[in-house]
Motif scaffolding. Structure first.
Motif, PDB file in Angstrom:
ATOM      1  N   GLY C  95      -1.498  59.357 -65.761  1.00  0.00           N
ATOM      2  CA  GLY C  95      -2.085  58.267 -66.542  1.00  0.00           C
ATOM      3  C   GLY C  95      -1.669  58.338 -67.996  1.00  0.00           C
ATOM      4  O   GLY C  95      -1.132  57.380 -68.556  1.00  0.00           O
ATOM      5  N   ALA C  96      -1.876  59.502 -68.598  1.00  0.00           N
ATOM      6  CA  ALA C  96      -1.629  59.617 -70.029  1.00  0.00           C
ATOM      7  C   ALA C  96      -0.152  59.483 -70.362  1.00  0.00           C
ATOM      8  O   ALA C  96       0.220  58.880 -71.362  1.00  0.00           O
ATOM      9  CB  ALA C  96      -2.165  60.955 -70.535  1.00  0.00           C
ATOM     10  N   GLY C 101       0.340  56.140 -75.193  1.00  0.00           N
ATOM     11  CA  GLY C 101      -0.204  55.557 -76.408  1.00  0.00           C
ATOM     12  C   GLY C 101      -0.074  54.043 -76.514  1.00  0.00           C
ATOM     13  O   GLY C 101      -0.511  53.447 -77.497  1.00  0.00           O
ATOM     14  N   ASP C 102       0.513  53.413 -75.516  1.00  0.00           N
ATOM     15  CA  ASP C 102       0.748  51.975 -75.601  1.00  0.00           C
ATOM     16  C   ASP C 102      -0.338  51.214 -74.836  1.00  0.00           C
ATOM     17  O   ASP C 102      -0.440  51.323 -73.621  1.00  0.00           O
ATOM     18  CB  ASP C 102       2.126  51.684 -74.992  1.00  0.00           C
ATOM     19  CG  ASP C 102       2.404  50.199 -74.915  1.00  0.00           C
ATOM     20  OD1 ASP C 102       1.568  49.415 -75.418  1.00  0.00           O
ATOM     21  OD2 ASP C 102       3.454  49.829 -74.361  1.00  0.00           O
ATOM     22  N   PRO C 108      -0.688  49.105 -65.913  1.00  0.00           N
ATOM     23  CA  PRO C 108       0.305  49.746 -65.033  1.00  0.00           C
ATOM     24  C   PRO C 108       0.012  51.227 -64.827  1.00  0.00           C
ATOM     25  O   PRO C 108       0.146  51.738 -63.714  1.00  0.00           O
ATOM     26  CB  PRO C 108       1.623  49.578 -65.794  1.00  0.00           C
ATOM     27  CG  PRO C 108       1.391  48.556 -66.810  1.00  0.00           C
ATOM     28  CD  PRO C 108      -0.068  48.434 -67.063  1.00  0.00           C
ATOM     29  N   ALA C 109      -0.423  51.901 -65.888  1.00  0.00           N
ATOM     30  CA  ALA C 109      -0.666  53.340 -65.758  1.00  0.00           C
ATOM     31  C   ALA C 109      -1.794  53.616 -64.781  1.00  0.00           C
ATOM     32  O   ALA C 109      -1.700  54.507 -63.934  1.00  0.00           O
ATOM     33  CB  ALA C 109      -1.005  53.936 -67.127  1.00  0.00           C
ATOM     34  N   VAL C 161      -3.176  58.850 -74.647  1.00  0.00           N
ATOM     35  CA  VAL C 161      -3.935  57.705 -74.180  1.00  0.00           C
ATOM     36  C   VAL C 161      -4.214  56.806 -75.371  1.00  0.00           C
ATOM     37  O   VAL C 161      -4.614  57.294 -76.427  1.00  0.00           O
ATOM     38  CB  VAL C 161      -5.242  58.226 -73.556  1.00  0.00           C
ATOM     39  CG1 VAL C 161      -6.261  57.138 -73.446  1.00  0.00           C
ATOM     40  CG2 VAL C 161      -4.952  58.851 -72.210  1.00  0.00           C
ATOM     41  N   PRO C 162      -3.962  55.490 -75.241  1.00  0.00           N
ATOM     42  CA  PRO C 162      -4.235  54.600 -76.385  1.00  0.00           C
ATOM     43  C   PRO C 162      -5.730  54.530 -76.663  1.00  0.00           C
ATOM     44  O   PRO C 162      -6.547  54.762 -75.780  1.00  0.00           O
ATOM     45  CB  PRO C 162      -3.698  53.250 -75.925  1.00  0.00           C
ATOM     46  CG  PRO C 162      -3.674  53.323 -74.442  1.00  0.00           C
ATOM     47  CD  PRO C 162      -3.431  54.759 -74.089  1.00  0.00           C
ATOM     48  N   ARG C 163      -6.051  54.174 -77.896  1.00  0.00           N
ATOM     49  CA  ARG C 163      -7.462  54.120 -78.287  1.00  0.00           C
ATOM     50  C   ARG C 163      -8.270  53.203 -77.400  1.00  0.00           C
ATOM     51  O   ARG C 163      -9.386  53.506 -77.025  1.00  0.00           O
ATOM     52  CB  ARG C 163      -7.565  53.625 -79.730  1.00  0.00           C
ATOM     53  CG  ARG C 163      -7.480  54.732 -80.725  1.00  0.00           C
ATOM     54  CD  ARG C 163      -7.847  54.227 -82.105  1.00  0.00           C
ATOM     55  NE  ARG C 163      -9.269  53.901 -82.246  1.00  0.00           N
ATOM     56  CZ  ARG C 163     -10.223  54.824 -82.340  1.00  0.00           C
ATOM     57  NH1 ARG C 163      -9.930  56.080 -82.275  1.00  0.00           N
ATOM     58  NH2 ARG C 163     -11.482  54.450 -82.514  1.00  0.00           N
ATOM     59  N   ALA C 164      -7.636  52.088 -77.054  1.00  0.00           N
ATOM     60  CA  ALA C 164      -8.367  51.112 -76.245  1.00  0.00           C
ATOM     61  C   ALA C 164      -8.885  51.776 -74.974  1.00  0.00           C
ATOM     62  O   ALA C 164      -9.997  51.535 -74.526  1.00  0.00           O
ATOM     63  CB  ALA C 164      -7.458  49.938 -75.911  1.00  0.00           C
TER      64      ALA C 164
END
Ligand code: ATP
Ligand code: ATP
Ligand code: MG
Ligand code: MG
Lengths: 371, 504, 331, 331
Positions: C95-96, C101-102, C108-109, C161-164
């Protein structure tokens, strides 16, 4: 949301760290550590846990507060003897100070996720200072950041985090220095073309990765033949078996490099049992290794990752709460045990897995408390 | 799905040249079988003749090694019971196939749960089950009861309901009455007749010849995996049938009774015995006699046996062995006092199926006596011969034996400890006539040797034929005692609670 | 038509057994534990169930709860899955690293992670059903293989992992973390599946007796494969949740927490029979909450981790002994 | 299928070989491969060293076999081994004289732990998987609670003799004491399994009720199996502690490794089938595999992956291939 504020432009990398599928090597940090070995520490010579190498002091007046204090500590785990000795030392240190009214500890049992909640939970209580010994560097960064945001002074030690928001980050010089010191010693002992076996604990712990990265480099530079690098998971039986296998395969091994001394005695026994002379070996400041070293006059060296660093966070916390300056990165000296100072660190009657550099010899309750 | 118009000339199922091997042993060779709509076709033969195997091939459990199966004129090859079921073939297995933790309704519709809007339509399932149970005249079973709580007979009913619920065109029943009492068998008769009228083809396996003659229109006899004969029932007499099955005429089925049973010493006496299931049990077993214990299903016959043998011991009353009061609180205590207990559920209670014949035969000896066995040496071969076991050898795993031979192993392991008192609960369940006779002779022989025997059986003729006295139970109590050779009516009168006769 | 009056006799017994369902017992025990814990913590001058305490218990329950939901289904069929711990680490990494970070890559991840997890579950299921390897060994083998991959490919946390996505791990409504709500929602879904659908009925049937289920025309292999896939997906979700908490993937996050044995312990604590065929998700969630509450109480009391282990072990044994007792009584 | 008759020589041999075949074949292949891979294995000393290393696992396998074949699991052996070593070190504390009473004490401790496992399993009707999982937690916690977190004291030289040293035999060279001990235990185990009690254990694993109704003391026998497993863990601990000295990690993961070994030997989880010789052969096979991988220089990560694949493959072969295998034997 409890999500820590976006670090945004904040420097995302603490020195010595690299993200991604880590080739754990950072040239600049490597050089810095090698140089630090020769630096002269500032502070009382007989209390290395209060010394600092090349400190850059920061002002802590903003945290100044009257006692008594409640100091909180989020521990990664106590699942190995090194952490056990350290933790005991830390508790003893906390007991020394009457101004500490309460020393509250949460143990994460090596679970990153639990430590994140632990930190959040401690932050939400009325701690005057928070000490964190992170389980994993990268993954605990957000939690530490959010603790910083809450306004209490945060002190990180041992493993670091990828942020410089803590008031101070306490650690000995580091893994590169440890690994390189050991490797230099072994290279000298075995000479060019000599055979060295690397025995590592487990993959993925940055401090340990640094040790091996530096050693590998040193061995390559001095033309030492590394016959293998194996993980022992700290298990003496595994280590002994591995060494026996290597002795069978290679016929002879001149040096043993270890990034943790727990299994050093078992490793030496593998040589004994095979009827061979003990090799040159680098271990750690563990009682049973030091004892054997002394008893048998080994060719040995023990670079250390001193457990006395567990005292420093408490001292730092009190300094900060008193508004005294502390180094922003508090680098502790990292003594090396060799034949000349072996006796100083060997106290008879300590448990086999006790660490000589606990800095606890003069504390009240020694030695019973550590036995 | 109606078949009423079909005549005898158009078999619904046509099996031809069926062959099957297990582990290199041929258990079926070149067997033919036709099933016609609206016909009950009985399949008989000795234990291990291959009846169940043939039935399982029809039902898609096994695949035949040779031969073909045609259904409604076209060849089929079922890969799984599911496919067979979809084609309208349903089976009641010889062994129970129910889930104890699921309810009756869930068991009946297992694998075919009705679905409504993505969810299982539980209400419909339960209603339909209730209706099917009603049709069988079984009002005592709630569709919502977990099967675990049902008695053996009720479970058998659930099995049949389960098979019926598929709207099968072909119904195969493997010894459906083995666990049923006579009055329940009557119900089943009615049921089978109704199914026949609906045009369903029924393949019926039973060791009870009376049922075979009562129900079937056609009989096929298997012996050692080969077809012996296939004839209209009307063309056969019971004697002829037995000769076909056994390969020789069988003289009197039941051995002579003991000459003077009353003279034997009292081996075992129960006075005022009672527990959660029983009350006021008074009985005496004398050396040399066979005492029958009759009763309807659930009357507590097995409970008496279990109490005497320490499984669910008596909590009140006294128990005397050879005149001395003893306490028997466990099977071990019973066995060490010389009491042996052949249980009714051989698969569940009797056998360690994955162990060898030898290990099973020695099981009680080893379990109850260990090293310090106060027993003489054992001649295993003779023991196995005495129960006329048919097996490849003492090392064969018991699970590969036919049901009847498994039962003989159970008997063997009890005989190995030379008991003084033998309690047998449904000892001939699921075994063939020849073997039955062997068991009868065996029991009588033991009695002659001084063993006191308590025999429970749901087959009245057998019980009457074997017993020197018959005790009859009704609702957990002894309803009365009858002398040797009572009429079936006399027994049933007591068993149904229509009369009480004071014990003699 | 559903008449069938005869049920009358058995009704009281049924009602009794429904009241004494392990699920009810579990939640009763939970309530008792909360009361006892509150008192103990109160004596030491703390509060167990303040905002932080509730938050703690729920946050702690989330990852274990996710895995345990999957484990419940597997155990209901009479199998077990020892590969979940390593799988969680693997999934957090997949996942990460895919997100890197996107925020655009979140969907997709997640899909990729769950697909990979499902793949592992499929392998487990196929090995168990087609190669006829005992589930214990099959999943232990898979665990070793995943471990081998993790050991050779990773030496620490990786990916970002993106902040969202991190909001998943941190967002809350009052003291209730959103992720815990999602976990409960998933449990509800699993409950519905097990109790109401045909597939769920077959899970119980296979666990009750595989042979009987097969003779009754249930495709037992499919059912077993399905629960293993579902279990692996649940582990995948746990991995994603942990990645969102940690901000990156961590290879040993599942192993260090011992999610393999702990999830089994939670399931059994929740009243599900280890042999299969009886129990359910509701009890499991109760079991998870009990474990998390115990942890929180111990933390508040400042108990050492060694003592915690002793208590956990004892609680597990005592709880299951009580269930066994109760079952014996009812029979 | 017609002769009723007795004990032929041939059939006796078949029983002994039941399930032993595949694992012996694998073992033979591995031993030959070892001879090619390492010069040390061209003489007895190499194999003796292998046996010495394998001895603890093989002894554990004997104990675990008793439990598994009677239908249980013993997950507590790993932590029991650790506990025993730590206890020994603390009690002996370097005092040679203490060895004499500490060794019996360790055996008694092992037996006691087994007794508790057995009693809870049989009297409180808790599945052994759960009991021993709980025991694992309890032991892990309790022993370090007692020593304050890490091992204390030291082992005596005398204690270490059995695990570490050997005696000279003319043709073989130095034979380790542990190999001699192993040989004695093997003989004892085989004799035990041929006797009535041994056969009863297997029968219990197959059908507990039949043994109970047959007058067997099922509870006692199953408890005995756990006691024997506990004792085997104590012996293994003496060997391991002797081999490598005090460590807090000696027992880590041993429970899974030994169960793997036993299953690799063709013993069926759930009980009722398998031979003790095969179980030990499984353990030896596993150790030979580790040695071979090490000799071939297979890296850490790959090693566990290979191990995972091999155990799945071996068990799959044994169960899918069982029927043809048996056929060949029986014709
Ligand atoms: N799964 C199996 N594997 C090996 N052998 C089997 C298997 N099933 C049946 N057999 C053997 O096939 C033969 C026929 O068995 P089957 O069960 O068909 O007999 P049966 O006629 O139904 O006997 P019974 O009246 O005792 O039920 C027996 O010798 C039995 O041992
Ligand atoms: N009310 C009950 N309480 C406990 N067990 C019961 C009860 N009813 C039935 N059983 C169990 O169900 C099983 C079969 O019951 P069943 O009614 O056949 O026994 P029984 O009345 O003792 O025997 P039989 O039918 O041979 O007279 C027995 O093993 C019995 O233990
Ligand atoms: Mg049959
Ligand atoms: Mg009965």
């Amino acid at each position: 949301s409890d999500l820590p504020a976006d670090p945004g432009a904040a420097p995302s990398q603490a020195p010595g760290e690299s993200t991604g599928q880590s080739e754990f090597f950072d040239q600049a940090e490597y050089e810095r550590q090698l140089a630090l070995r020769d630096a002269t520490p500032e502070g009382p010579a007989d209390r290395p846990w209060e010394q600092a190498l090349e400190p850059e002091m920061v002002d802590t007046a903003q945290y100044r507060k009257d006692g008594p204090y409640e100091i909180c500590f989020s521990n990664a785990s106590v699942d190995n003897p090194w952490r056990q000795v350290g933790y005991k030392t830390m508790q003893a240190e906390a007991d020394l100070h009457d101004e500490i009214a309460q020393f509250r500890v949460l143990d994460a049992e090596a679970k990153d996720d639990k430590q994140i909640s632990d930190i959040a939970s401690l932050t939400s209580q009325d701690c005057d200072a928070l000490i964190v010994s992170p389980n994993t560097t990268a993954t605990l960064t957000p939690a530490v950041e959010s603790a910083c945001d809450s306004g209490i002074p945060v002190i990180v030690f041992d493993r670091g985090v990828n942020t410089d928001c803590p008031v101070t980050f306490i650690h000995p010089i580091g893994g590169y220095a440890f690994g390189a010191t050991a490797a230099e010693f072994l290279s000298e002992q075995v000479g060019e073309g000599g055979k060295v076996l690397g025995l590592r604990v487990l993959p993925g712990v940055d401090v340990l990765e640094h040790r091996w990265a530096a050693a590998e480099r040193e061995f390559a530079d001095s033309g030492v033949q590394v016959v293998g690098a194996e993980f022992t998971e700290n298990d003496s039986a595994t280590a002994k078996s591995i060494v026996s296998d290597y002795l069978q395969r290679e016929g002879q091994i001149d040096g043993i490099w270890m990034d943790d001394g727990t299994a050093a005695v078992a490793v030496l026994e593998a040589f004994e049992d095979a009827g061979m002379e003990p090799p040159a070996i680098s271990g750690e400041d563990q009682q049973q290794f030091l004892q054997k070293w002394k008893d048998e006059g080994l060719t040995a060296l023990a670079p250390t990752y001193p457990t006395y660093q567990w005292r420093t966070p408490v001292i730092a916390a009190l300094k900060i709460l008193r508004g005294e300056q502390v180094p922003s990165e508090w680098i502790l000296p990292q003594p090396v045990i060799d034949d000349s100072n072996l006796d100083r660190y060997l106290t008879a009657g300590m448990p086999p897995l006790h660490y000589g550099l606990c800095g606890c010899q003069e504390m009240p309750g020694f030695p019973q408390r550590w036995q | 799905m109606v078949v009423t118009g079909l005549t005898d000339e158009a078999p619904l199922v046509r099996m031809r040249g069926i062959g099957k091997q297990f582990l290199g042993n041929a258990v079926l060779r070149d067997v033919d079988l036709d099933l016609r709509p609206g016909e009950v076709h009985a399949l008989v033969g000795e234990n291990g003749a291959g009846k169940s195997t043939l039935m399982k091939i029809l039902a898609g459990v096994h695949r035949p090694d040779a031969g073909s199966v045609e259904l409604g004129g076209s060849e089929v090859a079922f890969g799984s019971p599911r496919e067979a079921q979809a084609a309208g073939i349903s089976i009641v297995h010889q062994e129970f196939n129910l889930l104890g933790d699921r309810t009756v309704a869930e068991n009946v519709y297992l694998g075919r749960e009705p679905v409504r809007r993505g969810q299982v339509d539980r209400r419909r399932m339960e209603a339909d089950t209730a209706e099917l149970l009603d049709g069988l005249g079984e009002r005592g079973i709630s569709p919502r009861t977990p099967v675990r709580r049902l008695a053996v007979a009720q479970r058998q009913v659930v099995e049949i309901v389960k098979a019926l619920s598929t709207d099968a065109r072909v119904l195969a029943m493997d010894e459906p009455t083995a666990a049923l009492a006579d009055h329940e068998v009557e119900l089943l008769y009615g049921l089978v007749k109704r199914l026949r009228e609906r045009g369903i083809a029924i393949l019926y396996v039973s060791h009870r010849l009376r049922e075979v003659f009562d129900l079937s229109q056609r009989i096929t006899v298997l012996k050692d995996g080969e077809l012996v004969t296939s004839k209209a029932t009307a063309e056969l007499t019971p004697d002829q049938l037995v000769r076909h099955m056994v390969g020789r005429p069988l003289d009197a089925l039941f051995p002579d009774r003991a000459a003077e049973p009353e003279t034997g010493a009292v081996r075992l006496a129960v006075r005022g015995g009672g527990n959660a299931r029983l009350a006021g049990i008074d009985l005496e077993l004398r050396a040399g006699e066979i005492v029958g214990l009759a009763g309807l299903q659930g009357a507590g016959r097995s409970a008496v046996a279990r109490a005497i043998c320490g499984v669910d011991p008596f909590t009140t009353g006294t128990l005397e062995l050879d005149g001395r009061p003893v306490t028997i609180g466990s099977p071990r205590a019973a066995i060490r006092h010389g009491i042996a207990f052949v249980t009714e559920d051989r698969k569940g209670d009797g056998l360690a199926l994955r162990q060898s014949v030898r290990d099973n035969a020695l099981l009680v000896r080893r379990a109850a006596f260990g090293r310090a066995r106060g027993l003489g040496a054992l001649d295993l071969a003779a023991l196995l011969r005495s129960v006329t076991l048919v097996a490849r050898g003492p090392d064969q795993e018991v699970r590969y034996l036919s049901g009847g031979n498994q039962q003989k192993v159970v008997l063997a392991k009890w005989l190995a400890v030379e008991p003084h008192v033998l309690v047998v609960d449904e000892p001939t369940r699921g075994i063939d006539v020849g073997a039955k006779k062997a068991v009868y002779d065996l029991l009588r022989g033991l009695a002659r040797g001084g063993v006191a025997i308590l025999m429970i059986s749901s087959e009245l003729p057998e019980l009457i034929g074997m017993s020197d006295r018959v005790l009859v139970m009704h609702e957990g109590r002894l309803a009365g005692e009858l002398p040797a050779g009572p009429s079936e009516e006399a027994v049933m009168t007591l068993a149904t609670g229509h009369a009480t006769v004071e014990a003699a | 038509m559903m008449a069938a009056a005869p049920a009358v006799a058995t009704r009281p017994a049924q009602r009794l057994s429904r009241v004494l369902q392990p699920t009810v017992v579990v939640y009763l025990a939970l309530v008792l534990l909360l009361i006892a814990g509150s008192i103990l913590v109160g004596v030491r001058g703390g509060v167990l169930l303040d905002q932080g305490g509730i938050l703690n218990i729920l946050t702690r329950s989330t990852a274990l709860g996710l895995v345990a939901i999957g484990q419940t289904m597997v155990i209901l069929t009479g199998k077990l899955d020892l590969s979940v711990a390593y799988l969680i680490g693997l999934c957090s990494l997949i996942g990460a690293e895919t997100m890197a970070g996107d925020p655009g890559m979140i969907v997709p991840a997640v899909l990729l992670t769950l697909a990979c997890a499902a793949g592992v579950g499929l392998v487990n299921g196929l090995v168990i059903t087609k190669l006829k390897v005992n589930a214990f060994i099959a999943t232990l083998g898979t665990a070793l293989v995943i471990r081998g991959y993790l050991e050779s490919a990773y030496s620490g946390p990786a990916g970002e992992v993106p902040r969202a996505f991190q909001h998943l791990g941190y967002a809350r409504i009052g003291p209730i973390p959103v992720s815990a709500l999602l976990m409960v929602a998933l449990a509800a879904l699993a409950w519905w599946y097990l109790m109401r659908t045909k597939g769920g009925y077959h899970v119980y049937a296979v666990g009750g007796d595989e042979e009987v289920a097969r003779f009754s025309g249930i495709r037992t292999d499919r059912t077993i494969i399905k629960v293993h896939v579902l279990c692996a997906v649940a582990a995948g979700l746990a991995g994603l949740f942990l990645a969102s908490r940690l901000g990156s993937g961590a290879p040993w996050v599942g192993v260090d927490a011992g999610y393999d044995l702990e999830s089994i312990a939670a399931v059994v604590l929740g009243g599900t029979l280890l042999a299969g065929g009886r129990g359910g998700v509701a009890g499991t969630i109760g079991g998870v909450l009990i474990l998390a509450t115990l942890d929180t109480i111990f933390d508040d009391l400042g108990v050492t981790p060694f003592f915690k282990d002793v208590v956990r072990g004892a609680v597990l044994i005592i709880a299951v002994a009580l269930y066994a007792r109760r079952r014996g009584v009812l029979r | 299928m017609t002769e009723t008759l007795p004990t032929s020589r041939k059939s006796r041999r078949v029983r002994l070989a039941d399930g032993t075949g595949p694992v012996l074949a694998v073992l033979a292949v591995l031993l030959v491969a070892l001879a090619f891979a390492g010069p040390a294995y061209s003489e007895p000393a190499g194999y003796l060293a292998l046996l010495k290393r394998a001895a603890p696992l093989m002894i554990l396998a004997i104990g675990q076999y008793f439990v598994i074949v009677s239908g249980g699991f013993d997950l507590s052996v790993g932590s029991l081994v650790t506990a025993e070593v730590v206890i020994a070190a603390r009690l002996i504390d370097g005092d040679e004289g203490a060895t004499v009473w500490v060794i019996p004490l360790l055996l008694v401790t092992g037996a006691l732990v087994g007794l508790v496992n057995g009693l809870i399993t049989t009297r409180l009707l808790v599945p052994s998987f759960i009991v021993t999982l709980g025991m694992l937690l309890v032991l892990d916690g309790a022993v370090f609670l007692w020593t304050g977190g890490s091992p204390r004291g030291a082992l005596s030289e005398a204690f270490r003799v059995v695990g570490r040293e050997g005696f000279e035999v003319p043709l073989l060279g130095a034979v380790p004491w542990s190999v001699l001990l192993l040989a004695a235990l093997v003989v004892a185990a085989v004799l035990f399994m041929r006797g009535g009690t041994g056969r009863m254990l297997v029968a219990i694993g197959d059908n507990e009720t039949s043994v109970r109704l047959g007058g067997g003391r099922v509870e006692r026998l199953r408890t005995l199996a756990f006691v024997l497993s506990g004792v085997s863990a104590a012996i293994a601990a003496i060997l391991l502690g002797g081999f490598a000295g005090v460590s807090a990690q000696v027992g880590d993961g041993l429970e899974f490794r030994v169960i793997t070994a036993v299953v690799l030997g063709g013993v069926v989880l759930g009980g009722g089938r398998g031979s003790v010789v095969a179980a030990m052969a499984g353990a030896l096979t596993l150790e030979a595999l580790f040695s071979l991988l090490n000799l071939l220089g297979v890296a850490g990560g790959l090693e566990s992956a290979v191990q995972g694949v091999i155990i799945i493959a071996a068990v799959a072969y044994a169960s899918v291939g069982r029927i043809p295998f048996r056929t060949r034997r029986s014709t």
